[in-house]
Design an enzyme around this catalytic site. Structure first.
Site, PDB file in Angstrom:
ATOM      1  N   GLU A 142       0.841  -1.195   0.000  1.00  0.00           N
ATOM      2  CA  GLU A 142       0.000   0.000   0.000  1.00  0.00           C
ATOM      3  C   GLU A 142       0.878   1.249   0.000  1.00  0.00           C
ATOM      4  O   GLU A 142       1.675   1.467   0.906  1.00  0.00           O
ATOM      5  CB  GLU A 142      -0.888  -0.011   1.262  1.00  0.00           C
ATOM      6  CG  GLU A 142      -1.675   1.273   1.468  1.00  0.00           C
ATOM      7  CD  GLU A 142      -2.479   1.253   2.783  1.00  0.00           C
ATOM      8  OE1 GLU A 142      -2.436   0.233   3.506  1.00  0.00           O
ATOM      9  OE2 GLU A 142      -3.136   2.271   3.060  1.00  0.00           O
TER      10      GLU A 142
ATOM     11  N   ASP B  45      -1.341  -1.035   5.673  1.00  0.00           N
ATOM     12  CA  ASP B  45      -1.271  -0.469   7.020  1.00  0.00           C
ATOM     13  C   ASP B  45      -2.298  -1.126   7.937  1.00  0.00           C
ATOM     14  O   ASP B  45      -3.317  -1.624   7.500  1.00  0.00           O
ATOM     15  CB  ASP B  45      -1.544   1.040   6.976  1.00  0.00           C
ATOM     16  CG  ASP B  45      -0.396   1.785   6.310  1.00  0.00           C
ATOM     17  OD1 ASP B  45       0.700   1.217   6.237  1.00  0.00           O
ATOM     18  OD2 ASP B  45      -0.617   2.921   5.855  1.00  0.00           O
TER      19      ASP B  45
ATOM     20  N   ASP C  48      -4.557   0.041   9.652  1.00  0.00           N
ATOM     21  CA  ASP C  48      -5.650   0.964   9.988  1.00  0.00           C
ATOM     22  C   ASP C  48      -6.835   0.660   9.064  1.00  0.00           C
ATOM     23  O   ASP C  48      -6.810  -0.301   8.303  1.00  0.00           O
ATOM     24  CB  ASP C  48      -5.186   2.418   9.853  1.00  0.00           C
ATOM     25  CG  ASP C  48      -4.681   2.714   8.439  1.00  0.00           C
ATOM     26  OD1 ASP C  48      -4.873   1.859   7.541  1.00  0.00           O
ATOM     27  OD2 ASP C  48      -4.098   3.788   8.235  1.00  0.00           O
TER      28      ASP C  48
ATOM     29  N   ASP D 156      -8.023   2.193   6.446  1.00  0.00           N
ATOM     30  CA  ASP D 156      -7.732   2.271   5.025  1.00  0.00           C
ATOM     31  C   ASP D 156      -7.022   1.015   4.555  1.00  0.00           C
ATOM     32  O   ASP D 156      -7.324   0.468   3.498  1.00  0.00           O
ATOM     33  CB  ASP D 156      -6.817   3.479   4.748  1.00  0.00           C
ATOM     34  CG  ASP D 156      -7.609   4.618   4.125  1.00  0.00           C
ATOM     35  OD1 ASP D 156      -8.842   4.462   3.992  1.00  0.00           O
ATOM     36  OD2 ASP D 156      -6.987   5.638   3.791  1.00  0.00           O
TER      37      ASP D 156
END
Ligand code: 1YM
Length: 669
Positions: free
Chosen positions: A448, A521, A523, A525
């Site tokens: 990412e 990541d 998180d 997203d």
């Protein structure tokens, strides 16, 4: 009850020792899967008793001591003396390998085939097992243990600790089996509550009217949640009067259905019983879930082939009858009729033969014509019913539109292929390929963001690790048609890098990297991007997942430094154990994203095969996966909002448990 051990008996007990020598041969593995298999063996016996019409309730309990109990309110395992073996039925069933076979009872003709003989295997692989039988107003109990015999210096497997006892009177009926999986056999002994409850719910859907309860009495696992307060044990109850019709509604709950009432068809022919429930939604994908004798057949087989053949034929016949297709028109394709279809089907088959990689494919050839005949007859009758003519018309028109789009997509794809658009240089420009030429050793990291991609390129071992950074978010593959997916640059670069092509043109032979590792990541997203990629693989490269090539990389969440010593924690639990709750004596860094790690750190924690942690993605439960994808990306906003707020902490324990449930930890320092 007599318990004189004669020679024959001793031989039998040695049989159980053989199970402990080679547990994998009997339950597949000694990991997570094998552990749960133990439970399903016993649950299957309870369900069989329900399918035979004698039991109406099945209760499953996870106890605080690590044992699991299963109860059914059926007839109770026979306690009377076995005519030739001279011991109680209970003892025969739990100490003799391959005992039972359900005594060839007609009622049990449709049991799973893999099951029903496993009760003694479960006993052999348990520290202890107790069997309580409630029968004719009496309560009987027998206990078995696997313990070290100091004289022989070996472990004796599943030995009765005494005769079958009569404990007293009771008005209860049925059988209760409780056992503690042996930690000298299994690598893990903790049952996964989510996995257990999901399968129990599925079994309740497949067995209309059966009530299944699930109670987890164990201490809650220390979690990342800030609330340390233990949650009270809650009993979950599953009972579906509508059976698979309710199941289809559940699968479609977060989608927009095109008709309220699912189509329900059932029939029997030549020893095959077949049931199907079908409901269409406005999505473009097809979701067919099939079972044989309660066992999921994720790889399909002859029952699915029969279903599809009959469905396509009947619908084409109706298309001609209704004048939508003329004489000169070609038939519509099966895929066109199944666009947007959610279906659950069960075939009950005698002596099922399971084939394929994961034994998830029905092989019995006699099933196809039987299912075809049942479905042709039932579906024709259904659509001839005046109340269903409008739906027939609607579905046929929908298929005509699907056929047109498919044709356009095919042309686009052919064009793309001739122009070798997929091979075009600019697309692979982002890819940093590796120097090694052996696909089975090579790894592709899909990373990412450009900055993490840069670190990964510098940190990797370029001999076998390739890096593909993804810039933007790729689009959601579930809502898109093939031509749009091919039009998306991020997906095109993934397809090109892998070398497999997609959809009908997919071929595993072209795969250039046998490990495809998604690195995003920790998180929301990151979870979203991961979900989008997995959906894409699930839809267009399913084999990549089923053949075990897809992994999720796990970057650490924390870096803990004491003096010169650096350690990494991959979740909050590990952090607590590293810091032992103290606040002093170390410096703590929390990584908010991959981009915060320098190339050396990224290598040391996430990419180095000797140190990293990977989770292998498997489709344990395609139904659940489909649901998660729909929730995260479908067009209904409320379920998504609810899911995100419930899983606001996108840590690894939760975020993919629904998708990548049979995950394996590959490696770990
Ligand atoms: C919690 C697990 O095993 N129930 C159960 C099992 C059996 C019977 C009833 C039973 C079967 C028959 C006659 C028959 C049996 N299982 C086996 C074997 N619950 C659970 N309830 N009477 C009772 O088949 O005719 C043999 S009997 F071998 F499969 F384990």
């Amino acid at each position: 009850m007599a318990t004189q051990y004669n020679a024959q008996n001793i031989q039998v007990l040695e049989g159980l020792e053989a199970v402990r020598m080679r547990p994998g041969m009997y339950i597949g593995s000694t990991g997570q899967r094998g552990l749960h298999h133990m439970l399903w063996e016993i649950v299957d016996n309870a369900i069989d008793e329900a399918m035979a019409g004698y039991a109406h309730h099945v209760d499953v309990t996870l106890y605080a001591d690590g044992s699991v109990g299963v109860y059914d309110d059926g007839r109770g395992v026979p306690v009377d003396r076995h005519p030739t073996l001279g011991v109680s039925g209970v003892e025969v069933i739990y100490t003799r390998l391959h005992a039972g076979g359900k005594f060839n009872n007609e009622n049990y003709a449709y049991s799973g085939g893999l099951h029903g003989v496993g009760a003694s295997v479960v006993n052999a692989l348990s520290r202890w097992m107790t069997v309580d039988v409630f029968l004719d107003f009496h309560h009987y109990r027998m206990r078995f243990e696997s313990d070290l015999d100091p004289k022989q210096n070996k472990i004796l497997a599943g030995r009765p600790t005494g005769p079958l006892e009569m404990l007293g009177n009771t008005r209860r009926r049925g059988t209760e089996v409780r056992f503690l999986p042996d930690d000298r056999i299994f690598e893990v002994t903790r049952f996964n509550a989510e996995q257990v409850s999901r399968r129990l719910r599925e079994l309740a859907y497949l067995n209309k009217g059966l009530t299944i309860t699930f109670l987890d009495q164990r201490a809650p696992r220390p979690s990342e949640d800030d609330e340390d307060a233990p949650k009270p044990a809650q009993r979950e109850t599953y009972c579906y009067e509508g059976g698979i019709v309710d199941y289809v509604r559940y699968l479609n709950a977060d989608k927009t259905a095109l008709h309220d009432e699912p189509i329900y068809l059932e029939g029997a022919r030549d020893d095959v019983i077949f049931r199907a429930a079908i409901q269409y939604t406005d999505s473009y994908t097809e979701n067919v879930f099939s079972y044989v004798n309660n066992i999921p057949t994720g790889e399909g087989g002859t029952h699915e082939t029969g279903f599809k053949a009959a469905y396509t034929k009947v619908m084409n016949d109706f298309a001609r009858r209704l004048g939508v297709l003329r004489d000169r028109d070609a038939n519509l394709g099966g895929d066109d009729f199944r666009e947007g279809m959610t279906a659950v089907m069960i075939a009950m088959v005698k002596n099922p033969q399971f084939e394929g990689q994961t034994k998830g494919k029905l092989g019995n050839t006699e099933v196809r014509p039987a299912v075809e005949a049942i479905l042709t007859q039932q579906l024709t009758a259904y659509f001839e019913d005046l109340r269903h003519q409008e739906l027939a018309q609607q579905l046929i028109e929908k298929a005509v539109r699907a056929a047109r789009v498919r044709e356009a997509a095919r042309k686009a794809r052919d064009m793309a292929r001739t122009k070798s658009a997929l091979e075009a240089a600019p697309l692979v420009g982002k890819l940093a390929s590796c120097t090694g030429r052996k696909p089975e050793q090579n790894e592709l990291f899909i990373v990412e963001g450009d900055s993490a991609g840069g670190s990964a390129k510098q940190g990797r071992d370029r001999r076998f690790q390739a890096i593909l950074p993804l810039r933007g978010k790729p689009l959601n593959a579930e809502k898109k048609r093939l031509d749009q997916v091919l039009g998306n640059e991020e997906f095109r670069s993934v397809i090109t890098a892998l070398g497999t092509n997609i959809d009908e043109s997919f071929s595993l032979a072209g795969l250039k990297y046998h490990k495809v590792i998604i690195l995003s990541d920790a998180d929301q997203d990151g979870a979203h991007i991961r979900a989008i990629l997995l959906t894409f693989f699930y839809r267009y490269m399913k084999e990549l997942i089923t053949e075990g090539h897809v992994y999720i990389g796990m970057p650490p969440l924390y870096r803990v430094q004491r003096g010169n010593r650096v350690q990494y924690a991959y979740d909050d639990r590990e952090l607590r154990s590293l810091t032992r709750g103290s606040q002093k004596g170390y410096t703590l860094q929390r990584y908010k994203g991959l981009g915060e790690m320098n190339p050396e750190q990224l290598w040391a924690t996430t990419m180095d095969p000797a140190a990293r942690k990977l989770m292998r993605v498997t489709i344990e439960d395609a139904a659940q996966a489909e649901r998660l994808v729909t929730i995260l990306m479908g067009d209904k906003v409320d379920p998504r909002r609810q899911y995100i707020s419930e899983h606001a902490n996108f840590n690894r324990e939760d975020s993919f448990s629904a998708f990548a449930d049979g995950r394996e930890e590959e490696n770990r320092t």
